[in-house]
Design an enzyme around this catalytic site. Structure first.
Site, short mmCIF file in Angstrom:
data_model
loop_
_atom_site.label_atom_id
_atom_site.label_comp_id
_atom_site.label_asym_id
_atom_site.label_seq_id
_atom_site.Cartn_x
_atom_site.Cartn_y
_atom_site.Cartn_z
N GLU A 223 24.99 -25.42 34.51
CA GLU A 223 23.96 -24.29 33.84
C GLU A 223 22.60 -23.98 34.04
O GLU A 223 22.42 -22.39 33.65
CB GLU A 223 24.05 -25.17 32.72
CG GLU A 223 23.40 -25.19 31.20
CD GLU A 223 24.18 -23.36 30.64
OE1 GLU A 223 23.72 -22.77 30.09
OE2 GLU A 223 25.41 -23.58 31.50
N GLY A 224 22.68 -24.21 35.44
CA GLY A 224 21.24 -23.70 36.02
C GLY A 224 21.51 -23.09 36.20
O GLY A 224 20.18 -20.92 36.68
N HIS A 225 22.16 -22.21 37.40
CA HIS A 225 22.88 -21.08 37.65
C HIS A 225 23.00 -19.92 36.27
O HIS A 225 22.74 -18.99 36.86
CB HIS A 225 23.63 -21.00 38.47
CG HIS A 225 23.43 -22.32 40.11
ND1 HIS A 225 24.09 -23.52 40.06
CD2 HIS A 225 23.17 -22.28 41.13
CE1 HIS A 225 23.67 -23.67 41.26
NE2 HIS A 225 22.96 -23.42 41.47
N SER B 12 21.52 -29.99 38.79
CA SER B 12 22.38 -29.78 40.70
C SER B 12 23.01 -30.68 41.15
O SER B 12 23.37 -30.63 40.89
CB SER B 12 21.26 -30.47 41.23
OG SER B 12 21.16 -31.17 42.67
N ARG C 174 24.94 -31.52 43.01
CA ARG C 174 24.84 -32.62 44.59
C ARG C 174 24.17 -34.16 43.10
O ARG C 174 24.42 -35.18 43.37
CB ARG C 174 23.04 -33.12 45.03
CG ARG C 174 23.20 -32.09 46.25
CD ARG C 174 21.91 -32.51 47.10
NE ARG C 174 22.34 -31.81 48.53
CZ ARG C 174 21.64 -30.87 48.89
NH1 ARG C 174 20.45 -30.13 47.99
NH2 ARG C 174 22.20 -29.69 50.13
#
Ligand code: PAF
Length: 282
Positions: free
Chosen positions: A35-37, A185, A187
């Site tokens: 969702e950040g991207h 993230s 990761r």
């Protein structure tokens, strides 16, 4: 949405877009999108009339002992998401073409890249700046979008763009968090359920510091000690309070600051941060 695999194809696409007067908004990524991207892609689509996403797991920014080999690769799902969000082109070059055997040119940014993640991962920003320069040369964007989770990365890229006279606007978008506060993230996929729970110490410790700063605490040592105590369940790499532009350590908060942490949860290294602007900032 078109998928382009070589720098020549990418440049030709961008040359046509420039000729038509289009504005190109660029989101560089290593894939494994979350969702950040998505927030970066939404901004690039909304603020330009041609959004480009790159997906390239950049070997130059990983040390031999790091997770290059097991970094999540979810190309088809990433392309489907980009398509849904209205991205016009995905640039996904091959590693052999980006770095042929006789490759020998690197971009290094001093100062701003040397503390925080640059101190723990000395190879990292050289790899990032080199690949971002190569990507910028192929995509020829008007604007490029980065996430605040990698705040030092954005500061380093901004400095590189300024120092090397690159005519590209760098836009930083806010951190996107899970409902319980964990910063998104790629990761996070490495975390077991128990580690995922422990990882919440990062955002919680920053929350404690945010409250203290809002209540008037201005002393770096006091804030860093509070954060370190709250990070007890995880192994701290660094906790630092720095100027948002220079990334130089701050002892007493008088200007906009970044409170940044890196910590290991099991074998997974996670980073998180908050920015704080004192009301009387000069
Ligand atoms: O932030 C990332 O995903 C990477 O560091 C970047 C900017 C795509 C360069 O490989």
């Amino acid at each position: 949405m078109i998928i382009l695999n070589t720098a020549q194809e990418m440049r030709d696409w961008s040359t046509r877009a420039w000729a038509k007067g289009q504005q190109i908004g660029f989101v560089p990524t290593m894939g494994a999108l979350h969702e950040g991207h998505a927030s970066l892609m939404r901004a690039a689509v909304a603020e330009n009339n041609g959004a480009v996403l790159s997906i390239f797991v950049n070997p130059a920014q990983f040390a031999p002992h790091e997770d290059f080999g097991r970094y999540p690769r979810t190309f088809d799902a990433d392309c489907a998401l980009a398509d849904d969000l209205g991205v016009a082109a995905v640039y996904a070059p091959a590693a052999e073409a980006m770095y042929p055997p006789d490759y020998s040119s690197y971009v290094e940014v001093g100062g701003v890249s040397e503390g925080l993640c640059g101190a723990s991962r000395p190879h990292f920003y050289r790899g990032v700046c080199t690949v971002v320069t190569k990507l910028f040369n192929a995509v020829k964007p008007h604007r490029a979008y980065f996430g605040q989770k990698d705040a030092q990365q954005t500061a380093v890229i901004r400095r590189m763009v300024r120092d090397l006279d690159m005519d590209i606007e760098i836009i930083e978008m806010p951190i996107v968090r899970e409902a319980d506060g964990l910063a998104m993230s790629s990761r996070n996929r490495y975390l077991s359920p128990e580690e995922r729970e422990r990882a919440l110490a990062l955002s919680r410790s920053l929350q404690i510091a945010r409250t203290a700063m809002a209540d008037g605490e201005r002393d770096a040592d006091t804030l860093i000690t509070q954060v370190r105590e709250a990070l007890e369940p995880v192994r701290v790499d660094y906790v630092a309070l720095v100027d948002t532009v220079t990334m130089e350590p701050v002892t007493t908060i008088k200007q906009p600051v970044l409170l940044a942490i890196a910590a290991y949860v099991g074998n997974t290294r996670l980073i998180d941060n908050i920015k704080f602007i004192p009301p009387d900032a000069h």
